[in-house]
Design a protein around this motif. Structure first.
Motif, PDB file in Angstrom:
ATOM      1  N   ASP A 176       0.817  -1.222   0.000  1.00 14.92           N
ATOM      2  CA  ASP A 176       0.000   0.000   0.000  1.00 14.92           C
ATOM      3  C   ASP A 176       0.846   1.265   0.000  1.00 14.92           C
ATOM      4  OD1 ASP A 176      -2.341  -1.469  -0.078  1.00 14.92           O
ATOM      5  OD2 ASP A 176      -2.675  -1.369   2.094  1.00 14.92           O
ATOM      6  N   ASP A 177       1.940   1.284   0.767  1.00 16.97           N
ATOM      7  CA  ASP A 177       2.766   2.487   0.855  1.00 16.97           C
ATOM      8  C   ASP A 177       3.486   2.780  -0.461  1.00 16.97           C
ATOM      9  OD1 ASP A 177       2.005   2.933   3.499  1.00 16.97           O
ATOM     10  OD2 ASP A 177       3.727   1.824   4.297  1.00 16.97           O
ATOM     11  N   SER A 178       4.088   1.763  -1.069  1.00 17.30           N
ATOM     12  CA  SER A 178       4.800   2.006  -2.334  1.00 17.30           C
ATOM     13  C   SER A 178       3.805   2.340  -3.444  1.00 17.30           C
ATOM     14  CB  SER A 178       5.697   0.819  -2.709  1.00 17.30           C
ATOM     15  OG  SER A 178       4.965  -0.374  -2.827  1.00 17.30           O
ATOM     16  N   ARG A 179       2.636   1.713  -3.438  1.00 18.93           N
ATOM     17  CA  ARG A 179       1.597   2.029  -4.431  1.00 18.93           C
ATOM     18  C   ARG A 179       1.203   3.502  -4.319  1.00 18.93           C
ATOM     19  NH1 ARG A 179      -1.124  -1.810  -6.251  1.00 18.93           N
ATOM     20  NH2 ARG A 179      -1.198  -2.983  -4.298  1.00 18.93           N
ATOM     21  N   HIS A 180       0.967   3.966  -3.087  1.00 17.95           N
ATOM     22  CA  HIS A 180       0.603   5.374  -2.876  1.00 17.95           C
ATOM     23  C   HIS A 180       1.708   6.306  -3.379  1.00 17.95           C
ATOM     24  CE1 HIS A 180      -0.791   9.082  -1.102  1.00 17.95           C
ATOM     25  NE2 HIS A 180       0.423   9.222  -0.583  1.00 17.95           N
ATOM     26  N   ALA A 181       2.965   5.982  -3.069  1.00 17.03           N
ATOM     27  CA  ALA A 181       4.086   6.843  -3.479  1.00 17.03           C
ATOM     28  C   ALA A 181       4.163   6.961  -4.997  1.00 17.03           C
ATOM     29  CB  ALA A 181       5.395   6.304  -2.910  1.00 17.03           C
ATOM     30  N   ILE A 182       3.830   5.900  -5.710  1.00 20.74           N
ATOM     31  CA  ILE A 182       3.848   5.952  -7.174  1.00 20.74           C
ATOM     32  C   ILE A 182       2.631   6.695  -7.707  1.00 20.74           C
ATOM     33  CG2 ILE A 182       3.625   4.540  -9.267  1.00 20.74           C
ATOM     34  CD1 ILE A 182       5.484   2.521  -7.834  1.00 20.74           C
ATOM     35  N   LEU A 183       1.455   6.321  -7.232  1.00 24.82           N
ATOM     36  CA  LEU A 183       0.226   6.926  -7.767  1.00 24.82           C
ATOM     37  C   LEU A 183       0.148   8.431  -7.516  1.00 24.82           C
ATOM     38  CD1 LEU A 183      -2.384   4.162  -6.860  1.00 24.82           C
ATOM     39  CD2 LEU A 183      -1.335   4.627  -9.100  1.00 24.82           C
ATOM     40  N   GLN A 184       0.657   8.911  -6.388  1.00 26.57           N
ATOM     41  CA  GLN A 184       0.563  10.345  -6.103  1.00 26.57           C
ATOM     42  C   GLN A 184       1.415  11.185  -7.040  1.00 26.57           C
ATOM     43  OE1 GLN A 184       3.099  12.499  -4.593  1.00 26.57           O
ATOM     44  NE2 GLN A 184       4.497  10.776  -4.867  1.00 26.57           N
ATOM     45  N   THR A 185       2.343  10.572  -7.785  1.00 21.74           N
ATOM     46  CA  THR A 185       3.116  11.306  -8.794  1.00 21.74           C
ATOM     47  C   THR A 185       2.328  11.503 -10.077  1.00 21.74           C
ATOM     48  OG1 THR A 185       4.075   9.374  -9.884  1.00 21.74           O
ATOM     49  CG2 THR A 185       5.290  10.271  -8.004  1.00 21.74           C
ATOM     50  N   GLY A 186       1.209  10.767 -10.197  1.00 21.76           N
ATOM     51  CA  GLY A 186       0.440  10.783 -11.439  1.00 21.76           C
ATOM     52  C   GLY A 186       0.822   9.622 -12.349  1.00 21.76           C
ATOM     53  N   ALA A 187       1.619   8.697 -11.842  1.00 20.87           N
ATOM     54  CA  ALA A 187       2.038   7.550 -12.653  1.00 20.87           C
ATOM     55  C   ALA A 187       1.109   6.368 -12.411  1.00 20.87           C
ATOM     56  CB  ALA A 187       3.474   7.157 -12.312  1.00 20.87           C
ATOM     57  N   ARG A 188       0.884   5.597 -13.472  1.00 18.56           N
ATOM     58  CA  ARG A 188       0.112   4.354 -13.371  1.00 18.56           C
ATOM     59  C   ARG A 188       0.952   3.161 -13.828  1.00 18.56           C
ATOM     60  NH1 ARG A 188      -5.637   4.851 -13.273  1.00 18.56           N
ATOM     61  NH2 ARG A 188      -5.624   2.589 -13.166  1.00 18.56           N
ATOM     62  N   GLY A 189       1.646   3.294 -14.961  1.00 20.87           N
ATOM     63  CA  GLY A 189       2.474   2.208 -15.458  1.00 20.87           C
ATOM     64  C   GLY A 189       3.930   2.409 -15.066  1.00 20.87           C
ATOM     65  N   VAL A 190       4.652   1.293 -14.911  1.00 15.08           N
ATOM     66  CA  VAL A 190       6.072   1.344 -14.536  1.00 15.08           C
ATOM     67  C   VAL A 190       6.812   0.281 -15.342  1.00 15.08           C
ATOM     68  CG1 VAL A 190       7.751   1.088 -12.657  1.00 15.08           C
ATOM     69  CG2 VAL A 190       5.473   2.016 -12.169  1.00 15.08           C
ATOM     70  N   HIS A 191       8.008   0.638 -15.790  1.00 15.33           N
ATOM     71  CA  HIS A 191       8.879  -0.364 -16.416  1.00 15.33           C
ATOM     72  C   HIS A 191      10.268  -0.214 -15.800  1.00 15.33           C
ATOM     73  CE1 HIS A 191       9.986  -3.329 -19.423  1.00 15.33           C
ATOM     74  NE2 HIS A 191      11.153  -2.708 -19.456  1.00 15.33           N
ATOM     75  N   SER A 192      10.803  -1.325 -15.275  1.00 19.16           N
ATOM     76  CA  SER A 192      12.119  -1.305 -14.629  1.00 19.16           C
ATOM     77  C   SER A 192      13.092  -2.184 -15.391  1.00 19.16           C
ATOM     78  CB  SER A 192      12.009  -1.780 -13.179  1.00 19.16           C
ATOM     79  OG  SER A 192      11.285  -0.839 -12.415  1.00 19.16           O
ATOM     80  N   LEU A 193      14.300  -1.645 -15.584  1.00 22.52           N
ATOM     81  CA  LEU A 193      15.357  -2.285 -16.369  1.00 22.52           C
ATOM     82  C   LEU A 193      16.619  -2.423 -15.524  1.00 22.52           C
ATOM     83  CD1 LEU A 193      16.711  -3.071 -19.165  1.00 22.52           C
ATOM     84  CD2 LEU A 193      17.267  -0.630 -19.344  1.00 22.52           C
ATOM     85  N   PRO A 194      17.087  -3.655 -15.297  1.00 20.92           N
ATOM     86  CA  PRO A 194      18.344  -3.833 -14.564  1.00 20.92           C
ATOM     87  C   PRO A 194      19.543  -3.386 -15.405  1.00 20.92           C
ATOM     88  CG  PRO A 194      17.089  -5.897 -14.677  1.00 20.92           C
ATOM     89  CD  PRO A 194      16.441  -4.926 -15.602  1.00 20.92           C
TER      90      PRO A 194
END
Length: 173
Positions: free
Chosen positions: A88-106
């Motif tokens: 819940d905490d990390s979801r909130h931190a992302i959503l409050q930026t206005g972001a919905r999708g995320v792509h992470s690359l090592p």
């Protein structure tokens, strides 16, 4: 990244974000470096203070970047609002930026070790990336990973050796 060996560490990381954002067609992203079992936020663009404070250090697996680091592969989160990877905490931190999708690359070494992570954040749910985008990102992750490894084994070690020699000569006087 031809000529990257002559560039400043921060410039290479900024270039990694710019390339990631260009390939994934978004304006928000960040780069993290792997240190002592966690990811430390190093550079970002388009993200606010609440996001950068929350994700300053990531060590648990409740984020896309941590999952990508743990699995040593690209991770796409189509919709952060409903994705199981976030607590819940990390979801909130992302959503409050206005972001919905995320792509992470090592960012990986030739041996496959994760040296860092670059992530893009998208205003809308992300249906997925094309194979051409994924291939371009694989190349980016390998190039930046090789540069990070080179930097750690040359520039950083050279600096440490220099400091060591200074301290030895200072104690000899």
């Amino acid at each position: 990244m031809e000529g990257a060996e002559r560039r400043h560490h921060g410039a290479v990381l900024r270039a990694a974000i710019r390339r990631m954002l260009h390939i994934t067609d978004t304006g928000m992203g960040n780069v993290q470096l792997a240190e002592n079992g966690l990811l430390r936020l190093e550079k970002h663009t388009g993200l606010n203070q609440e996001f950068t404070d929350f994700f300053a250090f990531v060590q648990d697996s409740t984020t896309a970047c941590a999952q990508a680091a743990q699995e040593r592969r690209q991770v796409t989160v189509k919709d952060a609002a409903v994705a199981d990877v976030f607590d819940d905490d990390s979801r909130h931190a992302i959503l409050q930026t206005g972001a919905r999708g995320v792509h992470s690359l090592p960012l990986t070494s030739p041996s496959g070790a994760v040296l860092g992570m670059v992530s893009s954040h998208h205003e809308r749910p992300l249906p997925g990336l094309s194979q051409a985008q994924l291939d371009a990102l694989d190349t980016l992750g390998t190039q930046i990973g090789r540069w990070l490894l080179w930097h750690r084994h040359t520039v950083v070690l050279d600096a440490l050796e220099h400091l060591h020699s200074i301290s030895i000569s200072a104690t000899a006087h």
